[in-house]
Design a protein around this motif. Structure first.
Motif, mmCIF file in Angstrom:
data_model
loop_
_atom_site.group_PDB
_atom_site.id
_atom_site.type_symbol
_atom_site.label_atom_id
_atom_site.label_comp_id
_atom_site.label_asym_id
_atom_site.label_seq_id
_atom_site.Cartn_x
_atom_site.Cartn_y
_atom_site.Cartn_z
ATOM 1 N N GLN A 272 -34.187 -110.667 -23.843
ATOM 2 C CA GLN A 272 -33.408 -109.439 -23.840
ATOM 3 C C GLN A 272 -32.742 -109.167 -25.189
ATOM 4 O OE1 GLN A 272 -30.918 -110.417 -20.459
ATOM 5 N NE2 GLN A 272 -31.994 -108.871 -19.250
ATOM 6 N N TYR A 273 -32.504 -110.222 -25.949
ATOM 7 C CA TYR A 273 -31.862 -110.113 -27.263
ATOM 8 C C TYR A 273 -32.738 -110.816 -28.301
ATOM 9 C CZ TYR A 273 -27.887 -108.883 -24.338
ATOM 10 O OH TYR A 273 -27.068 -108.276 -23.422
ATOM 11 N N PRO A 274 -33.922 -110.266 -28.587
ATOM 12 C CA PRO A 274 -34.902 -110.952 -29.444
ATOM 13 C C PRO A 274 -34.465 -111.103 -30.905
ATOM 14 C CG PRO A 274 -35.611 -108.720 -28.979
ATOM 15 C CD PRO A 274 -34.403 -108.966 -28.129
ATOM 16 N N TRP A 275 -33.444 -110.380 -31.312
ATOM 17 C CA TRP A 275 -32.975 -110.445 -32.703
ATOM 18 C C TRP A 275 -32.479 -111.836 -33.055
ATOM 19 C CZ3 TRP A 275 -30.348 -107.422 -29.021
ATOM 20 C CH2 TRP A 275 -30.924 -106.171 -28.796
ATOM 21 N N PHE A 276 -32.065 -112.611 -32.052
ATOM 22 C CA PHE A 276 -31.528 -113.948 -32.302
ATOM 23 C C PHE A 276 -32.606 -115.032 -32.315
ATOM 24 C CE2 PHE A 276 -27.958 -111.653 -30.299
ATOM 25 C CZ PHE A 276 -27.002 -111.823 -31.287
ATOM 26 N N ARG A 277 -33.781 -114.731 -31.819
ATOM 27 C CA ARG A 277 -34.823 -115.748 -31.601
ATOM 28 C C ARG A 277 -35.148 -116.538 -32.866
ATOM 29 N NH1 ARG A 277 -38.730 -113.232 -28.485
ATOM 30 N NH2 ARG A 277 -37.954 -114.307 -26.648
ATOM 31 N N LYS A 278 -35.312 -115.878 -33.980
ATOM 32 C CA LYS A 278 -35.701 -116.568 -35.219
ATOM 33 C C LYS A 278 -34.539 -116.673 -36.210
ATOM 34 C CE LYS A 278 -40.554 -115.543 -34.799
ATOM 35 N NZ LYS A 278 -41.756 -115.023 -35.431
ATOM 36 N N ALA A 279 -33.343 -116.433 -35.733
ATOM 37 C CA ALA A 279 -32.178 -116.494 -36.609
ATOM 38 C C ALA A 279 -31.824 -117.947 -36.934
ATOM 39 C CB ALA A 279 -30.981 -115.811 -35.943
ATOM 40 N N VAL A 280 -31.251 -118.147 -38.094
ATOM 41 C CA VAL A 280 -30.768 -119.450 -38.514
ATOM 42 C C VAL A 280 -29.515 -119.784 -37.693
ATOM 43 C CG1 VAL A 280 -29.853 -120.747 -40.483
ATOM 44 C CG2 VAL A 280 -31.666 -119.055 -40.819
ATOM 45 N N VAL A 281 -29.419 -121.022 -37.250
ATOM 46 C CA VAL A 281 -28.303 -121.439 -36.396
ATOM 47 C C VAL A 281 -26.954 -121.104 -37.030
ATOM 48 C CG1 VAL A 281 -27.154 -123.453 -35.378
ATOM 49 C CG2 VAL A 281 -29.647 -123.229 -35.245
ATOM 50 N N GLU A 282 -26.810 -121.370 -38.298
ATOM 51 C CA GLU A 282 -25.548 -121.089 -38.988
ATOM 52 C C GLU A 282 -25.164 -119.611 -38.890
ATOM 53 O OE1 GLU A 282 -23.726 -121.228 -43.525
ATOM 54 O OE2 GLU A 282 -25.511 -122.395 -43.041
ATOM 55 N N ASP A 283 -26.153 -118.726 -38.935
ATOM 56 C CA ASP A 283 -25.882 -117.288 -38.845
ATOM 57 C C ASP A 283 -25.488 -116.870 -37.431
ATOM 58 O OD1 ASP A 283 -26.461 -117.161 -41.531
ATOM 59 O OD2 ASP A 283 -28.490 -116.388 -41.234
ATOM 60 N N ILE A 284 -26.020 -117.553 -36.428
ATOM 61 C CA ILE A 284 -25.623 -117.263 -35.042
ATOM 62 C C ILE A 284 -24.179 -117.703 -34.811
ATOM 63 C CG2 ILE A 284 -26.043 -117.810 -32.608
ATOM 64 C CD1 ILE A 284 -29.038 -118.028 -33.325
ATOM 65 N N TRP A 285 -23.813 -118.859 -35.341
ATOM 66 C CA TRP A 285 -22.440 -119.357 -35.186
ATOM 67 C C TRP A 285 -21.423 -118.435 -35.836
ATOM 68 C CZ3 TRP A 285 -20.968 -123.062 -31.957
ATOM 69 C CH2 TRP A 285 -21.886 -124.008 -31.539
ATOM 70 N N ASN A 286 -21.830 -117.698 -36.839
ATOM 71 C CA ASN A 286 -20.926 -116.830 -37.586
ATOM 72 C C ASN A 286 -20.782 -115.474 -36.892
ATOM 73 O OD1 ASN A 286 -19.316 -115.762 -39.611
ATOM 74 N ND2 ASN A 286 -21.038 -115.254 -40.918
ATOM 75 N N VAL A 287 -20.023 -115.444 -35.809
ATOM 76 C CA VAL A 287 -19.792 -114.215 -35.057
ATOM 77 C C VAL A 287 -18.329 -113.808 -35.208
ATOM 78 C CG1 VAL A 287 -19.375 -115.461 -32.893
ATOM 79 C CG2 VAL A 287 -20.044 -113.061 -32.823
ATOM 80 N N GLU A 288 -18.111 -112.508 -35.330
ATOM 81 C CA GLU A 288 -16.767 -111.961 -35.482
ATOM 82 C C GLU A 288 -16.527 -110.882 -34.438
ATOM 83 O OE1 GLU A 288 -17.094 -110.232 -39.348
ATOM 84 O OE2 GLU A 288 -17.055 -112.182 -40.381
#
Length: 86
Positions: free
Chosen positions: A38-54
């Motif tokens: 449902q949220y495919p934008w995160f599938r290939k994202a780098v873990v560090e970038d996913i952790w960086n949420v504001e």
């Protein structure tokens, strides 16, 4: 007298877990699951970038390095926000 200024977002957001199938996120003590289907934008994202949420000024979730914005209401009421990704 209030020590909090009006207009300041006070939401607590935390990535709880990243799995091969999706992301668990905690917003003020309530967990939501973001499935990669449902949220495919995160599938290939780098873990560090996913952790960086504001949380932005309007109270929406924002991942700066991924250029992803999600309304928290869309997680709470997904039926009101049909996702269309192609």
């Amino acid at each position: 007298m209030s020590s909090q200024r009006n207009g300041i977002v006070t939401l607590g957001v935390e990535i709880v877990q990243i799995t091969p199938f999706g992301i668990w996120i905690d917003i003020n003590g309530k967990e939501y699951y973001l499935d990669y289907n449902q949220y495919p934008w995160f599938r290939k994202a780098v873990v560090e970038d996913i952790w960086n949420v504001e949380v932005d000024q309007q109270g929406n979730l924002h991942w700066p390095k991924l250029d992803i914005d999600l309304e928290i209401d869309s997680l709470q009421n997904p039926e009101a926000y049909p996702l269309m990704y192609k």
